[in-house]
Scaffold this motif. Structure first.
Motif, PDB file in Angstrom:
ATOM      1  N   VAL A 180       0.842  -1.193   0.000  1.00  0.00           N
ATOM      2  CA  VAL A 180       0.000   0.000   0.000  1.00  0.00           C
ATOM      3  C   VAL A 180       0.880   1.247   0.000  1.00  0.00           C
ATOM      4  O   VAL A 180       1.746   1.390   0.859  1.00  0.00           O
ATOM      5  CB  VAL A 180      -0.939   0.010   1.232  1.00  0.00           C
ATOM      6  N   HIS A 181       0.673   2.123  -0.964  1.00  0.00           N
ATOM      7  CA  HIS A 181       1.482   3.344  -1.001  1.00  0.00           C
ATOM      8  C   HIS A 181       0.726   4.618  -0.628  1.00  0.00           C
ATOM      9  O   HIS A 181       1.133   5.320   0.272  1.00  0.00           O
ATOM     10  CB  HIS A 181       2.165   3.495  -2.365  1.00  0.00           C
ATOM     11  N   HIS A 182      -0.373   4.886  -1.327  1.00  0.00           N
ATOM     12  CA  HIS A 182      -0.940   6.223  -1.127  1.00  0.00           C
ATOM     13  C   HIS A 182      -2.422   6.216  -0.780  1.00  0.00           C
ATOM     14  O   HIS A 182      -3.268   6.192  -1.668  1.00  0.00           O
ATOM     15  CB  HIS A 182      -0.720   7.067  -2.387  1.00  0.00           C
ATOM     16  N   PRO A 183      -2.740   6.264   0.501  1.00  0.00           N
ATOM     17  CA  PRO A 183      -4.145   6.429   0.895  1.00  0.00           C
ATOM     18  C   PRO A 183      -4.607   7.857   0.584  1.00  0.00           C
ATOM     19  O   PRO A 183      -3.886   8.812   0.862  1.00  0.00           O
ATOM     20  CB  PRO A 183      -4.131   6.206   2.414  1.00  0.00           C
ATOM     21  N   ASP A 202       1.592  -0.540 -10.161  1.00  0.00           N
ATOM     22  CA  ASP A 202       1.194   0.862 -10.220  1.00  0.00           C
ATOM     23  C   ASP A 202       1.995   1.666  -9.221  1.00  0.00           C
ATOM     24  O   ASP A 202       2.801   1.126  -8.461  1.00  0.00           O
ATOM     25  CB  ASP A 202      -0.330   1.033 -10.018  1.00  0.00           C
ATOM     26  N   HIS A 203       1.835   2.953  -9.238  1.00  0.00           N
ATOM     27  CA  HIS A 203       2.458   3.772  -8.201  1.00  0.00           C
ATOM     28  C   HIS A 203       1.661   5.044  -7.940  1.00  0.00           C
ATOM     29  O   HIS A 203       1.285   5.311  -6.822  1.00  0.00           O
ATOM     30  CB  HIS A 203       3.912   4.115  -8.545  1.00  0.00           C
ATOM     31  N   GLY A 204       1.413   5.802  -8.981  1.00  0.00           N
ATOM     32  CA  GLY A 204       0.713   7.080  -8.791  1.00  0.00           C
ATOM     33  C   GLY A 204      -0.757   6.866  -8.512  1.00  0.00           C
ATOM     34  O   GLY A 204      -1.608   6.991  -9.369  1.00  0.00           O
ATOM     35  N   ASP A 228       5.678   7.755 -12.234  1.00  0.00           N
ATOM     36  CA  ASP A 228       5.949   7.611 -10.800  1.00  0.00           C
ATOM     37  C   ASP A 228       4.771   8.142  -9.986  1.00  0.00           C
ATOM     38  O   ASP A 228       3.733   7.527  -9.917  1.00  0.00           O
ATOM     39  CB  ASP A 228       7.258   8.345 -10.496  1.00  0.00           C
ATOM     40  N   LEU A 229       4.934   9.325  -9.421  1.00  0.00           N
ATOM     41  CA  LEU A 229       3.868   9.879  -8.594  1.00  0.00           C
ATOM     42  C   LEU A 229       2.902  10.691  -9.434  1.00  0.00           C
ATOM     43  O   LEU A 229       3.253  11.145 -10.510  1.00  0.00           O
ATOM     44  CB  LEU A 229       4.471  10.778  -7.517  1.00  0.00           C
ATOM     45  N   ALA A 230       1.720  10.880  -8.908  1.00  0.00           N
ATOM     46  CA  ALA A 230       0.707  11.625  -9.652  1.00  0.00           C
ATOM     47  C   ALA A 230      -0.091  12.488  -8.690  1.00  0.00           C
ATOM     48  O   ALA A 230      -0.094  12.269  -7.482  1.00  0.00           O
ATOM     49  CB  ALA A 230      -0.224  10.654 -10.374  1.00  0.00           C
ATOM     50  N   PRO A 253      13.218  12.558 -10.972  1.00  0.00           N
ATOM     51  CA  PRO A 253      12.180  13.236 -10.195  1.00  0.00           C
ATOM     52  C   PRO A 253      11.420  12.290  -9.275  1.00  0.00           C
ATOM     53  O   PRO A 253      11.371  11.086  -9.507  1.00  0.00           O
ATOM     54  CB  PRO A 253      11.231  13.782 -11.257  1.00  0.00           C
ATOM     55  N   HIS A 254      10.851  12.877  -8.259  1.00  0.00           N
ATOM     56  CA  HIS A 254       9.957  12.137  -7.373  1.00  0.00           C
ATOM     57  C   HIS A 254       9.023  13.165  -6.760  1.00  0.00           C
ATOM     58  O   HIS A 254       9.367  14.334  -6.654  1.00  0.00           O
ATOM     59  CB  HIS A 254      10.752  11.409  -6.293  1.00  0.00           C
ATOM     60  N   GLY A 255       7.861  12.707  -6.383  1.00  0.00           N
ATOM     61  CA  GLY A 255       6.902  13.644  -5.829  1.00  0.00           C
ATOM     62  C   GLY A 255       6.275  14.444  -6.942  1.00  0.00           C
ATOM     63  O   GLY A 255       6.880  14.699  -7.988  1.00  0.00           O
ATOM     64  N   LEU A 267      11.967  15.033  -2.079  1.00  0.00           N
ATOM     65  CA  LEU A 267      10.986  14.071  -2.591  1.00  0.00           C
ATOM     66  C   LEU A 267       9.605  14.703  -2.689  1.00  0.00           C
ATOM     67  O   LEU A 267       9.221  15.229  -3.707  1.00  0.00           O
ATOM     68  CB  LEU A 267      10.945  12.821  -1.696  1.00  0.00           C
ATOM     69  N   HIS A 268       8.865  14.645  -1.589  1.00  0.00           N
ATOM     70  CA  HIS A 268       7.466  15.055  -1.618  1.00  0.00           C
ATOM     71  C   HIS A 268       7.270  16.400  -0.929  1.00  0.00           C
ATOM     72  O   HIS A 268       8.023  16.760  -0.039  1.00  0.00           O
ATOM     73  CB  HIS A 268       6.604  14.006  -0.909  1.00  0.00           C
ATOM     74  N   THR A 269       6.199  17.087  -1.329  1.00  0.00           N
ATOM     75  CA  THR A 269       5.936  18.415  -0.771  1.00  0.00           C
ATOM     76  C   THR A 269       4.488  18.506  -0.292  1.00  0.00           C
ATOM     77  O   THR A 269       3.574  18.030  -0.973  1.00  0.00           O
ATOM     78  CB  THR A 269       6.207  19.496  -1.846  1.00  0.00           C
ATOM     79  N   GLY A 310      10.916   9.838   3.873  1.00  0.00           N
ATOM     80  CA  GLY A 310      10.372   9.525   2.549  1.00  0.00           C
ATOM     81  C   GLY A 310       9.221  10.471   2.279  1.00  0.00           C
ATOM     82  O   GLY A 310       9.401  11.589   1.807  1.00  0.00           O
ATOM     83  N   HIS A 311       8.054  10.034   2.675  1.00  0.00           N
ATOM     84  CA  HIS A 311       6.911  10.905   2.509  1.00  0.00           C
ATOM     85  C   HIS A 311       6.806  11.903   3.649  1.00  0.00           C
ATOM     86  O   HIS A 311       7.429  11.748   4.703  1.00  0.00           O
ATOM     87  CB  HIS A 311       5.623  10.085   2.442  1.00  0.00           C
ATOM     88  N   ILE A 312       5.998  12.900   3.417  1.00  0.00           N
ATOM     89  CA  ILE A 312       5.699  13.908   4.426  1.00  0.00           C
ATOM     90  C   ILE A 312       4.215  14.201   4.278  1.00  0.00           C
ATOM     91  O   ILE A 312       3.646  14.021   3.195  1.00  0.00           O
ATOM     92  CB  ILE A 312       6.569  15.169   4.194  1.00  0.00           C
ATOM     93  N   ASN A 349       9.534   8.690   8.276  1.00  0.00           N
ATOM     94  CA  ASN A 349      10.938   8.354   8.087  1.00  0.00           C
ATOM     95  C   ASN A 349      11.151   6.868   7.822  1.00  0.00           C
ATOM     96  O   ASN A 349      10.520   6.024   8.449  1.00  0.00           O
ATOM     97  CB  ASN A 349      11.738   8.781   9.311  1.00  0.00           C
ATOM     98  N   LYS A 350      12.084   6.610   6.920  1.00  0.00           N
ATOM     99  CA  LYS A 350      12.349   5.232   6.509  1.00  0.00           C
ATOM    100  C   LYS A 350      13.222   4.494   7.511  1.00  0.00           C
ATOM    101  O   LYS A 350      13.204   3.280   7.584  1.00  0.00           O
ATOM    102  CB  LYS A 350      13.048   5.217   5.146  1.00  0.00           C
ATOM    103  N   MET A 351      14.040   5.214   8.221  1.00  0.00           N
ATOM    104  CA  MET A 351      14.978   4.552   9.138  1.00  0.00           C
ATOM    105  C   MET A 351      14.836   5.109  10.543  1.00  0.00           C
ATOM    106  O   MET A 351      14.386   6.228  10.743  1.00  0.00           O
ATOM    107  CB  MET A 351      16.408   4.723   8.626  1.00  0.00           C
ATOM    108  N   PRO A 371       5.400   2.051   5.659  1.00  0.00           N
ATOM    109  CA  PRO A 371       4.423   3.050   5.225  1.00  0.00           C
ATOM    110  C   PRO A 371       4.992   3.954   4.134  1.00  0.00           C
ATOM    111  O   PRO A 371       6.181   4.240   4.125  1.00  0.00           O
ATOM    112  CB  PRO A 371       4.160   3.859   6.495  1.00  0.00           C
ATOM    113  N   HIS A 372       4.147   4.369   3.223  1.00  0.00           N
ATOM    114  CA  HIS A 372       4.548   5.396   2.265  1.00  0.00           C
ATOM    115  C   HIS A 372       3.771   6.665   2.592  1.00  0.00           C
ATOM    116  O   HIS A 372       4.139   7.377   3.491  1.00  0.00           O
ATOM    117  CB  HIS A 372       4.364   4.903   0.832  1.00  0.00           C
ATOM    118  N   TYR A 373       2.661   6.856   1.905  1.00  0.00           N
ATOM    119  CA  TYR A 373       1.987   8.118   2.164  1.00  0.00           C
ATOM    120  C   TYR A 373       0.884   7.959   3.216  1.00  0.00           C
ATOM    121  O   TYR A 373       0.499   6.854   3.602  1.00  0.00           O
ATOM    122  CB  TYR A 373       1.392   8.651   0.853  1.00  0.00           C
TER     123      TYR A 373
HETATM  124  S1  CUK Z   1       6.517   6.845  -2.697  1.00  0.00           S
HETATM  125 CU1  CUK Z   1       5.905   4.979  -3.360  1.00  0.00          CU
HETATM  126  S2  CUK Z   1       8.196   4.660  -3.283  1.00  0.00           S
HETATM  127 CU2  CUK Z   1       7.792   8.452  -2.319  1.00  0.00          CU
HETATM  128 CU3  CUK Z   1       4.799   7.820  -2.568  1.00  0.00          CU
HETATM  129 CU4  CUK Z   1       7.601   5.675  -1.306  1.00  0.00          CU
END
Ligand code: CUK
Ligand code: CUA
Length: 661
Positions: free
Chosen positions: A139-142, A188-190, A257-259, A349-351, A416-418, A457-459, A478-480, A519-521
């Protein structure tokens, strides 16, 4: 600015009460408040002494006051967090950061009786891909459902990155009602992002593959492999995705990637970043570079800008082809008709995050030090004027990078994410540097960096993906967690850090270890927007929303009906017995147990386990369950309640006997 304990007292006075009153006089430890003796700390231990003995600073105590939620008082916000590999969703209170629930989504969850013989089996079974049952997910993005760009507290959508699926969780009972496997994608991802009125749940592919997953050799990668942006039509009335009315937009094989969906002025548009426009496919055994380096050659990848309203119209006009039963708008059409436009994005890119006012899209760069802010109005103008600097190999127009952006913000190593607050600030997670970077959307300047622990990772921010974020809290996911918690073997928990953003400086209030999945998002919603029920209607089937035709609403209507080799058991449960409590069938019979809880009192839950048959359902007040199985193992099987429901819980039992042939 750190508040003094005195100020903390004002803010949290009602919370810490007497204990803080004692602390506020830390220089005069003798001057305890009149009620101190009756306080939890006792007369002999002033807060100062307690702080000393536990090695706590003033800042620690202030953080404790800000996050402590006494029993009987609810939290202010609720987080719906990705449960990563667990395939579940974690529900966490804010500011306490206490785990409130783990919602079974893609994986069976025994306590909720999710996937153990009852109606929920059908939901999980519908998530099969290629006829293969899948019992895990990543599960990535609720994402919460929205009305006019604000969370409305009705539904939650999540994606399974690993197996290309999306799920719908109903927030009236916090139960997963639907899993939809995407027949086109290999992953999938986005997803699962929604537009401001939740017309569609958006899911975009990650690793390109032939649409529909047919075999094509890797030498055909450029020609036959594709990405896809899926627009799952959401029927709010039914609370389900309507697969028939859904459509896909074919994309080049750039590893999307992300959407995110546009909002306000950019409503009707969707944005996806990508990270392998090189179309690297590896080949490490043959001495070719791994995808990792192959995909990092170019300085620019592509942000995908999709006009989904136009795509929707073109699909209605019959411009789509059909693959695996899904309507797919071909890449050629999208490129020609202005549905899909590309624009460069710096370095891996990411996010991909649309600002609350909908005027810009922020994209990070894993190997860049900037966040790039794309200006929607500029992009829209370029698209309208057909002012492009070229086309890619698939005929998709490409905008000039400089002409499309508002600017770039120097953030740090690995943005990464904003997410956003209510005061015009953006907060970007910076993975390599392990910081939260706070920056001004107006000045495009970083104003503060907060070290977090570690490798964020995510915020996520309070109501952060809406048109009106609340500010107040940000959570670093945080991942770690290296030195943050007691050791639990080599697989460490991840670490959610609640950050207070109300002061001049950001401050970490509390670390919350997450010992389930990666966890991701997540998203954070104000508690008062949620309207969960405490009981079902008598005899309600949660998966239909109606009183089940097989419900047994009175104990006297319980019965066993035999019809050849089929046995239907109409059964009730109430403190502390089942009716009937003796069931005998013949080996090989098909057994259908129609089980209704006659309870209506809040929090009065029973379970029903027929253990050796792998059956366990949860019976919340009023709930009806239909359980079906083949009695293929002869013997004697006690069935019993699995929820400590009353003093005579252990007595809430019966016998299921299977007579051998
Ligand atoms: S993500 Cu899926 S690799 Cu930055 Cu939303 Cu963690
Ligand atoms: Cu019913 Cu225990």
């Amino acid at each position: 600015m750190q508040l003094s304990i005195g100020k903390a007292l004002v803010m949290g006075g009602a919370v810490l009460g007497v204990a803080v009153a004692a602390a506020s006089c830390e220089n005069k430890a003798e001057q305890k408040g009149p009620q101190a003796a009756s306080g939890a700390l006792g007369a002999s231990a002033s807060l100062k002494q307690l702080m000393d003995s536990r090695g706590l600073s003033e800042a620690d105590v202030e953080a404790a006051v800000k996050t402590y939620v006494p029993g009987g008082k609810g939290d202010e916000y609720m987080i719906f967090a990705s449960g990563g590999h667990s395939g579940q969703v974690l529900v966490i209170g804010v500011p306490s950061m206490r785990l409130l629930k783990v919602i079974g989504v893609f994986s069976p969850e025994p306590w909720q009786g999710y996937g153990y013989g009852g109606e929920s089996d059908k939901v999980l079974a519908a998530g099969a891909q290629n006829g293969k049952k899948i019992s895990w997910a990543d599960v990535h993005h609720p994402n919460l459902s929205e009305t006019k760009g604000d969370y409305d507290g009705q539904f939650l959508f999540v994606n399974d990155k690993a197996n290309g699926r999306v799920a719908v969780v109903d927030l009236t009972d916090f139960v997963t009602k639907q899993i939809v496997p995407n027949p086109l994608v290999a992953s999938d991802h986005g997803g699962a992002f929604v537009d401001p009125n939740t017309e569609y749940v958006i899911e975009t592919s990650q690793y390109p593959a032939p649409l529909g997953r047919a075999y094509e050799p890797l030498s055909e990668y450029k020609n036959k492999y594709r990405g896809v942006a899926m627009f799952w039509k959401f029927d709010r009335q039914k609370g389900r995705i309507d697969v028939e009315k859904s459509f896909a937009v074919e994309l080049p094989p750039y590893t999307q990637d992300l959407a995110d969906a546009g909002k306000l002025g950019s409503d009707g548009w969707a944005f996806i970043n990508s990270f392998n426009t090189e179309m690297a496919i590896g080949g490490t055994l043959e001495g070719k570079p791994p995808i990792e380096s192959g995909a990092s050659k170019n300085d620019m990848d592509y942000l995908h800008v999709i006009n989904w309203k136009k795509a929707e119209q073109l699909v209605k006009d019959g411009k789509a082809t059909t693959i695996k039963g899904m309507k797919v708008l071909p890449l050629k059409v999208s490129g020609e008709e202005g549905v899909l436009t590309l624009v460069g994005e710096p370095k891996s890119p990411h996010g991909c995050d649309v600002t609350p006012d909908g005027t810009a899209v922020v994209v990070g760069g894993k190997l860049d030090t900037h966040a790039t802010v794309y200006d929607f109005a500029k992009m829209k103008a370029l698209i309208d004027q057909k002012k492009f600097e070229g086309k890619d190999d698939y005929g998709v127009p490409i905008m000039n990078f400089k002409e499309a952006i508002r600017g770039q913000v120097e953030i740090g190593l690995g943005p990464l994410h904003t997410v956003f607050d209510d005061k015009g600030f953006a907060y970007t997670s910076v993975f390599i540097e392990s910081v939260v970077a706070k920056w001004s959307l107006k000045d495009m300047k970083t104003v503060e960096k907060l070290p977090v622990h570690y490798n964020i990772g995510h915020i996520m921010a309070a109501e952060g993906d809406t048109v009106s974020p609340d500010g107040k809290y940000v959570v670093a996911m945080n991942k770690m967690s290296m030195d943050r918690f007691s050791k639990v073997g080599p697989l460490y928990p991840q670490n959610f850090q609640l950050v207070d953003t109300t002061g001049d400086q950001m401050r970490i209030l509390i670390d919350a270890p997450i010992g389930i999945g990666e966890p991701h998002y997540s998203q954070m919603i104000k508690i008062d927007k949620l309207k969960p029920i405490s009981a079902y209607k008598p005899g309600e089937n949660p998966y239909t929303g109606h009183v089940d035709p097989n419900a047994v609403l009175k104990e006297k209507d319980a019965k066993i009906v035999r019809n050849g080799t089929t046995v239907d058991v109409y059964m009730t449960a109430i403190r502390s017995h089942f009716v009937p409590d003796q069931i005998e069938v013949n080996e090989g019979d098909t057994v259908n147990i129609h089980l209704t809880s006659l309870e209506s009192a809040e929090d009065q839950v029973h379970g029903f386990a027929l253990n050796m048959y792998n059956v366990n359902v949860s019976l919340e007040p009023g709930k009806h369950e239909n359980i079906s199985f083949k009695a293929d193992v002869p013997g004697v099987f006690p069935f019993f309640c699995t929820e400590f429901c009353s003093a005579l819980h252990l007595e809430m039992a019966g016998y299921f006997l299977v007579k051998p042939k």
